[in-house]
Write a protein that holds these residues in place. Sequence first.
Motif, PDB file in Angstrom:
ATOM      1  N   LEU A   1      70.871  29.151  56.570  1.00 36.16           N
ATOM      2  CA  LEU A   1      70.697  29.359  58.005  1.00 36.16           C
ATOM      3  C   LEU A   1      71.938  29.571  58.523  1.00 36.16           C
ATOM      4  CD1 LEU A   1      69.148  28.852  60.773  1.00 36.16           C
ATOM      5  CD2 LEU A   1      69.627  26.508  60.858  1.00 36.16           C
ATOM      6  N   ALA A   2      73.175  28.927  57.944  1.00 34.06           N
ATOM      7  CA  ALA A   2      74.330  29.457  58.464  1.00 34.06           C
ATOM      8  C   ALA A   2      74.662  30.741  58.188  1.00 34.06           C
ATOM      9  CB  ALA A   2      75.558  28.564  57.985  1.00 34.06           C
ATOM     10  N   ARG A   3      74.428  31.433  56.941  1.00 32.70           N
ATOM     11  CA  ARG A   3      74.611  32.767  56.377  1.00 32.70           C
ATOM     12  C   ARG A   3      73.691  33.705  57.258  1.00 32.70           C
ATOM     13  NH1 ARG A   3      76.732  35.814  53.176  1.00 32.70           N
ATOM     14  NH2 ARG A   3      75.686  37.778  52.473  1.00 32.70           N
ATOM     15  N   ALA A   4      72.420  33.229  57.794  1.00 26.72           N
ATOM     16  CA  ALA A   4      71.669  34.256  58.663  1.00 26.72           C
ATOM     17  C   ALA A   4      72.363  34.330  59.841  1.00 26.72           C
ATOM     18  CB  ALA A   4      70.283  33.666  58.655  1.00 26.72           C
ATOM     19  N   HIS A   5      73.179  33.314  60.633  1.00 25.47           N
ATOM     20  CA  HIS A   5      73.738  33.316  61.671  1.00 25.47           C
ATOM     21  C   HIS A   5      74.998  34.467  61.742  1.00 25.47           C
ATOM     22  CE1 HIS A   5      71.529  30.915  64.423  1.00 25.47           C
ATOM     23  NE2 HIS A   5      71.811  29.798  63.434  1.00 25.47           N
ATOM     24  N   LEU A   6      75.548  34.528  60.587  1.00 21.72           N
ATOM     25  CA  LEU A   6      76.789  35.435  60.139  1.00 21.72           C
ATOM     26  C   LEU A   6      76.029  36.827  60.058  1.00 21.72           C
ATOM     27  CD1 LEU A   6      78.603  33.234  57.675  1.00 21.72           C
ATOM     28  CD2 LEU A   6      79.613  34.103  59.881  1.00 21.72           C
TER      29      LEU A   6
END
Length: 745
Positions: free
Chosen positions: A501-506
Amino acid sequence: MTMCARPGCTGSLQDGYCDVCGMAAAPRPTAPSRPAGTAPSTRGSSRGSTRGSGRGSGRTGSTSTRRRGQLGAGLVEIPPIPYRDPATAVLASPQVAEAKRYCSACSDPVGRAAEGRPARTEGFCRKCGTGYSFTPKLAAGDLVAGQYEVLGCLAHGGLGWIYLARDRNVSGRWVVLKGLLDSGDADAMAAALAEQRFLAEVEHPTILKIYNFVQHPDPKSGALVGYIVMEYVGGQSLKQILLARREAAGRVDPLSVEQAIAYMLEVLPALGHLHSLGLVYCDLKPDNVIQSEEQLKLIDLGGVRRLDDVAGAIYGTVGYQAPEIAEEGPSVSSDLYTVGRTLAVLSFDFRGYGTTFVHDLPDRADVPVLAAHGSYDRFLRRACDPDPDRRFGSAAEMSDQLTGVLREILAAQDGQPRPAPSTMFGPELDAIGARPLEGPADRVFAALDPAVAAVALPTPLADPADPAARFLAGLAAASPAALVAALPGAPVASVEVGLRLARAHLQLGRPDQAGPVLAALTDDDWRIDWYQGLVALATGRPAQAADIFDDLYALLPGEPAVRLALAVADEAAGDTDGARRGYATVWRTDHSYLSAAFGLARVHLAAGDGERAVAALESVPATSSHHVPARLAAVAARVRGLAPAQLDADRLRAAAAQLAQLDLEPVRHDRHAAELLEAAVGWLRFHRPGTGAAGAGVLGEQLAERPLRARLERAYRSLARAATSRAERHTLVVRANAVRPRTLI
């Protein structure tokens, strides 16, 4: 003075023997023993579980069966050690030097000459009363167990004399018999029995093979003495190799760092095999590793114990043994600590490792090999960290990182890349700065965009054991936006879900939303730190990102991806020197990290070193998908950012020749041609070389102002016709008019 207790004798005891009747004193209760020259633990227990970094998470008998080894991991050429004829290895006069005679229980000196009295090779310790004997129990010609014919002594080890023998029952093969330091010592006997038991479980090509366990009567007392029957390895221990080098050089002469690493890369799988059996070795040191021809053998398993053994005696050696052994007992982590200490002793002049630096390493600046190789320094400091939780978590992990460090060192020595796939990261997703933008500028020379870099950097590999692994596998092809919508509904919350999820936001350009997702993850997982570093990079906090990646570099010193991320953060934070060193190291080691080549060119250009920038870009191989962008960037690097006074005709011609070699579509060619022609016109106006400079021209035009202006005008008008916006077209027409050669009409 202690009087002899024998009835009617008036003598006194000297070294445990009466100076009148010569009889031995009555033995006292013995204390637990240990190998001579090693350190006993103050606690006989172990943790029973492996502790490490929570974040990191054929036989040799007779000469006919020796095989070619694999020393050097295919990367290093290791000088072979000649196989030694066993008969020549037998000691003519087996003795233990007085200076090496110590009580097996209390370490007090024993068997020493004093007050004109000769030294005794057998007796009792004055301090604790424990008996000692340094006299061989077997002699040449003795037949042990009706099978093993003794030839003589080979050496004296921690648990007693080691003998060479022939096995009459197996084609007369050479074997080694290892006896006890003291046949009356219960702990020593237990250690020998333990060695036999553990070795019987082990089948590994780098671990000495045990054949049998036999008993033979003591020649004096008649008591049965136990002997382990092992394979004979004809060669030299690593300690003997070091001593031979010192004798030849007349000074301490450590091994080359790459040879030392190659040895430990051979030892680590053997330790990992022991660990997989629930065993720990406990006493790794140069004395206990033998090289014969191109093979390595781990010997002397007398200190091996089970991880769940909480009562057995603990063996180790001062200077190699981990500091927590006394309180917590041996573990996988403490075994790996001994690997780090052994590596240090082999690779540099480590005087004081058993005293001043008993649980520490010298400053990096004081050790040339550490100063020259930062990743090696960081590897040793993690391996030898006083805190077991900060060390490597397994022999496999340690081996992976050490192999990465070796590749880096070898590449630095000869300039040849040593690429290898990572076991912790995927490939970089994009070459930062490799794609040209619209217009005359290329991203490779534009200011670094940290947010773009944060998404382009390699991604840590997913944990296949994560509880949400199957759910996430179904979303492998989902877009970042679809992931943001789907992941909150995951059937189970897990680290992998949070990281995805954090990577998707990035990827969506929302690093501020990635931060809280990471903050909610409480697991001790280094990948959380990695993504926090990316968030810091993408949110304009490059110094904080550099600190995070620097910590990860200490944790994973053999990972080029971490070094690349640190270089990006350093560049973004303005640390040009740090960025240059990082990019250069990564690119020199592995040409698959193209971001390092473009980054290296950027920082060289920022420092005004166009030649090195060009060299970096031209080193991108022709097989790379980014070969053409790199060549275009090299064309620009020859002229961009340079004042006319810094240019010369040769530089302009070299850039033009490189551009002409590239098969570009017209618009792209004209875009780069325009920049080169602008530089050439500027140089001509500054130098005023006359109607034309001698030599070849540029892009098919004479190196004179009028033909170059005409060629530049045509390039701008061609670009204007291909422009996609009115504003861009207008700008290009204005430029064409500005450079048009002056005419009389």
